[in-house]
Design an enzyme around this catalytic site. Structure first.
Site, PDB file in Angstrom:
ATOM      1  N   ALA A 104      60.887  78.982  39.350  1.00  0.00           N
ATOM      2  CA  ALA A 104      61.734  78.888  40.541  1.00  0.00           C
ATOM      3  C   ALA A 104      60.867  78.373  41.680  1.00  0.00           C
ATOM      4  O   ALA A 104      59.641  78.506  41.652  1.00  0.00           O
ATOM      5  CB  ALA A 104      62.307  80.253  40.877  1.00  0.00           C
ATOM      6  N   GLY A 115      61.005  80.846  35.923  1.00  0.00           N
ATOM      7  CA  GLY A 115      62.398  80.411  35.793  1.00  0.00           C
ATOM      8  C   GLY A 115      62.544  79.217  34.864  1.00  0.00           C
ATOM      9  O   GLY A 115      63.608  79.014  34.265  1.00  0.00           O
ATOM     10  N   GLU A 164      62.725  80.707  31.561  1.00  0.00           N
ATOM     11  CA  GLU A 164      64.040  81.368  31.456  1.00  0.00           C
ATOM     12  C   GLU A 164      65.143  80.331  31.213  1.00  0.00           C
ATOM     13  O   GLU A 164      66.086  80.577  30.467  1.00  0.00           O
ATOM     14  CB  GLU A 164      64.301  82.191  32.720  1.00  0.00           C
ATOM     15  CG  GLU A 164      63.372  83.414  32.784  1.00  0.00           C
ATOM     16  CD  GLU A 164      63.405  84.135  34.120  1.00  0.00           C
ATOM     17  OE1 GLU A 164      63.386  83.462  35.173  1.00  0.00           O
ATOM     18  OE2 GLU A 164      63.441  85.380  34.113  1.00  0.00           O
ATOM     19  N   GLU A 183      55.303  85.614  36.974  1.00  0.00           N
ATOM     20  CA  GLU A 183      55.819  86.254  38.183  1.00  0.00           C
ATOM     21  C   GLU A 183      54.916  87.389  38.663  1.00  0.00           C
ATOM     22  O   GLU A 183      54.857  87.695  39.853  1.00  0.00           O
ATOM     23  CB  GLU A 183      57.243  86.791  37.944  1.00  0.00           C
ATOM     24  CG  GLU A 183      58.314  85.703  37.825  1.00  0.00           C
ATOM     25  CD  GLU A 183      58.495  85.160  36.415  1.00  0.00           C
ATOM     26  OE1 GLU A 183      57.621  85.393  35.553  1.00  0.00           O
ATOM     27  OE2 GLU A 183      59.525  84.503  36.179  1.00  0.00           O
TER      28      GLU A 183
HETATM   29  N1  DAK Z   1      57.419  76.329  43.270  1.00  0.00           N
HETATM   30  C1  DAK Z   1      57.170  75.420  44.252  1.00  0.00           C
HETATM   31  N2  DAK Z   1      56.248  74.445  44.143  1.00  0.00           N
HETATM   32  C2  DAK Z   1      55.500  74.404  43.020  1.00  0.00           C
HETATM   33  C3  DAK Z   1      55.690  75.331  41.961  1.00  0.00           C
HETATM   34  C4  DAK Z   1      56.716  76.333  42.121  1.00  0.00           C
HETATM   35  N3  DAK Z   1      57.017  77.209  41.153  1.00  0.00           N
HETATM   36  N4  DAK Z   1      54.805  75.042  40.991  1.00  0.00           N
HETATM   37  C5  DAK Z   1      54.101  73.968  41.412  1.00  0.00           C
HETATM   38  N5  DAK Z   1      54.528  73.578  42.634  1.00  0.00           N
HETATM   39  C6  DAK Z   1      54.021  72.485  43.453  1.00  0.00           C
HETATM   40  C7  DAK Z   1      52.648  72.794  44.033  1.00  0.00           C
HETATM   41  O1  DAK Z   1      52.775  73.564  45.190  1.00  0.00           O
HETATM   42  C8  DAK Z   1      52.118  71.403  44.295  1.00  0.00           C
HETATM   43  O2  DAK Z   1      52.714  70.914  45.484  1.00  0.00           O
HETATM   44  P1  DAK Z   1      51.814  70.252  46.651  1.00  0.00           P
HETATM   45  O3  DAK Z   1      50.806  71.264  46.988  1.00  0.00           O
HETATM   46  O4  DAK Z   1      51.225  69.023  45.995  1.00  0.00           O
HETATM   47  O5  DAK Z   1      52.814  69.948  47.729  1.00  0.00           O
HETATM   48  C9  DAK Z   1      52.678  70.586  43.128  1.00  0.00           C
HETATM   49  O6  DAK Z   1      53.786  71.340  42.643  1.00  0.00           O
HETATM   50  C10 DAK Z   1      51.679  70.424  41.991  1.00  0.00           C
HETATM   51  O7  DAK Z   1      51.211  71.709  41.628  1.00  0.00           O
HETATM   52  P2  DAK Z   1      49.631  72.063  41.538  1.00  0.00           P
HETATM   53  O8  DAK Z   1      48.846  71.221  42.470  1.00  0.00           O
HETATM   54  O9  DAK Z   1      49.529  73.545  41.702  1.00  0.00           O
HETATM   55  O10 DAK Z   1      49.335  71.628  40.046  1.00  0.00           O
HETATM   56  P3  DAK Z   1      48.222  72.184  39.062  1.00  0.00           P
HETATM   57  O11 DAK Z   1      48.219  71.285  37.902  1.00  0.00           O
HETATM   58  O12 DAK Z   1      46.927  72.414  39.787  1.00  0.00           O
HETATM   59  O13 DAK Z   1      48.738  73.646  38.629  1.00  0.00           O
HETATM   60  C11 DAK Z   1      50.449  75.222  37.849  1.00  0.00           C
HETATM   61  C12 DAK Z   1      49.909  73.756  37.824  1.00  0.00           C
HETATM   62  C13 DAK Z   1      51.770  75.220  37.098  1.00  0.00           C
HETATM   63  C14 DAK Z   1      49.428  76.117  37.108  1.00  0.00           C
HETATM   64  C15 DAK Z   1      50.590  75.708  39.316  1.00  0.00           C
HETATM   65  O14 DAK Z   1      51.332  74.741  40.036  1.00  0.00           O
HETATM   66  C16 DAK Z   1      51.305  77.032  39.412  1.00  0.00           C
HETATM   67  O15 DAK Z   1      50.697  78.078  39.146  1.00  0.00           O
HETATM   68  N6  DAK Z   1      52.575  76.991  39.820  1.00  0.00           N
HETATM   69  C17 DAK Z   1      53.358  78.193  40.040  1.00  0.00           C
HETATM   70  C18 DAK Z   1      53.812  78.785  38.723  1.00  0.00           C
HETATM   71  C19 DAK Z   1      54.619  80.072  38.923  1.00  0.00           C
HETATM   72  O16 DAK Z   1      54.127  81.043  39.466  1.00  0.00           O
HETATM   73  N7  DAK Z   1      55.856  80.053  38.478  1.00  0.00           N
HETATM   74  C20 DAK Z   1      56.749  81.212  38.567  1.00  0.00           C
HETATM   75  C21 DAK Z   1      57.508  81.098  39.837  1.00  0.00           C
HETATM   76  S1  DAK Z   1      58.521  82.565  40.123  1.00  0.00           S
HETATM   77  C22 DAK Z   1      65.785  84.709  40.401  1.00  0.00           C
HETATM   78  C23 DAK Z   1      65.562  84.607  39.073  1.00  0.00           C
HETATM   79  C24 DAK Z   1      64.391  84.024  38.603  1.00  0.00           C
HETATM   80  C25 DAK Z   1      63.446  83.580  39.463  1.00  0.00           C
HETATM   81  C26 DAK Z   1      63.674  83.688  40.804  1.00  0.00           C
HETATM   82  C27 DAK Z   1      64.838  84.241  41.283  1.00  0.00           C
HETATM   83  N8  DAK Z   1      66.948  85.316  40.881  1.00  0.00           N
HETATM   84  C28 DAK Z   1      67.411  86.537  40.246  1.00  0.00           C
HETATM   85  C29 DAK Z   1      67.583  84.911  42.103  1.00  0.00           C
HETATM   86  C30 DAK Z   1      62.218  83.015  38.944  1.00  0.00           C
HETATM   87  C31 DAK Z   1      61.026  83.183  39.572  1.00  0.00           C
HETATM   88  C32 DAK Z   1      59.902  82.310  39.236  1.00  0.00           C
HETATM   89  O17 DAK Z   1      59.977  81.432  38.416  1.00  0.00           O
END
Ligand code: DAK
Length: 258
Positions: free
Chosen positions: A66, A109, A112, A132
């Site tokens: 997400a 997400g 998911e 998460e």
């Molecule tokens: N959200 C927003 N931007 C993201 C992102 C994300 N999840 N993942 C990556 N990006 C963006 C980065 O910020 C970066 O943007 P700039 O800084 O260039 O503007 C760009 O994508 C490239 O990412 P990186 O520079 O970080 O790339 P790397 O290769 O170095 O790293 C990575 C890749 C995948 C390891 C890293 O980007 C990372 O750790 N990303 C976050 C992964 C994460 O934590 N995902 C889980 C998110 S929480 C809901 C139900 C479900 C959910 C929410 C609500 N409801 C019930 C309403 C779900 C929640 C989630 O998924």
């Protein structure tokens, strides 16, 4: 066709292809992309010319979760009101098979979403995780439930509590994905599988999908009852008559979806 800003939509014979298209954010799922994804899925589901769908991202990411930037400052009430989770619930209402073609990051997400599809074809570079916990939350769209049913409690606990990431081969070993193929061919493999299914008897495919998914959601006895009534129902279809007649006559069946 609708004018989308975060997805690309194509048709390949009887297959509808949806590409998540926010490469600058690794296809992070914001409210717009979830809304557009659902609109496209519903439109393909109602299109008689389409028999199956494929959702994909790009080589670097299926979806990295997400959109953290969109939700970082949200209150609980704002999250509830934005109601992104209903987008995941609506995917469950799609009656035709959906295949996720996954390469690169498939996180949070994104995982998911892939698990909400009916099958997953992974490229050798795919990486699956529920990170998460790193953000101080837990999965909110099925990541504790579908994941546990797919890979079992032991692996799910490590993924949810300690950010264990499964490379494609491990995801296959643990039953999360259908197969692992080279990066160069993962989308073509998914489209090929979708095309094969799309050419099969539409009603049987529809009821088969619903019955297998029911096994995920219900007690065995309820699932078996649903399977049995769908099985009997299909004997009222022309496709069953045609399919069995064609077998007896040693020829290829022609499906009508009736
Ligand atoms: N959200 C927003 N931007 C993201 C992102 C994300 N999840 N993942 C990556 N990006 C963006 C980065 O910020 C970066 O943007 P700039 O800084 O260039 O503007 C760009 O994508 C490239 O990412 P990186 O520079 O970080 O790339 P790397 O290769 O170095 O790293 C990575 C890749 C995948 C390891 C890293 O980007 C990372 O750790 N990303 C976050 C992964 C994460 O934590 N995902 C889980 C998110 S929480 C809901 C139900 C479900 C959910 C929410 C609500 N409801 C019930 C309403 C779900 C929640 C989630 O998924």
């Amino acid at each position: 066709m609708e004018d989308y800003s975060t997805i690309l939509v194509e048709t390949h014979q009887r297959v509808g292809l949806i590409r998540l298209n926010r490469p600058e954010a690794l296809n992070a799922l914001n409210a717009t992309i979830l809304k557009e994804l659902n609109t496209a899925l519903q439109s393909f589901d109602g299109d008689e010319g389409i028999g199956a769908m494929v959702i994909t991202g790009d080589e670097r990411a299926f979806a990295a979760g997400a959109d953290i930037k969109e939700m970082a400052d949200s209150s609980a009430v704002e999250m509830l009101q934005r109601d992104n989770i209903s987008a995941f619930d609506r995917i469950m209402e799609i009656t035709k098979p959906i295949i996720a073609a996954v390469s690169g990051w498939c996180l949070g997400g994104g995982n998911e979403l892939a698990m909400s599809c009916d099958m997953i074809i992974a490229s050798e570079s795919a990486k699956f995780g529920q990170p998460e916990i790193n953000l101080g939350v837990i999965p909110g769209a099925g990541g504790t439930q579908r994941l546990t049913r797919a890979v079992g409690k032991a692996v799910a606990m490590e993924m949810v509590l300690n950010n264990r990431t499964l490379p494609a081969r491990e995801a296959l070993e643990h039953g999360l994905v259908n197969r692992v193929v080279p990066v160069e061919t993962y989308l073509e493999e998914a489209l090929k599988l979708a095309r094969e299914i799309a050419d099969r008897a539409p009603l049987a495919v529809r009821f088969g999908k619903a019955a297998v998914n029911r096994a995920f959601e219900s007690a065995l006895r309820d699932g078996l009852a649903e399977e049995r009534s769908a099985f009997y129902f299909l004997f009222s279809s022309q496709d069953q008559k045609e399919g069995m007649q064609a077998f007896v006559e040693k020829r290829k069946p022609t499906w009508q979806g009736k």
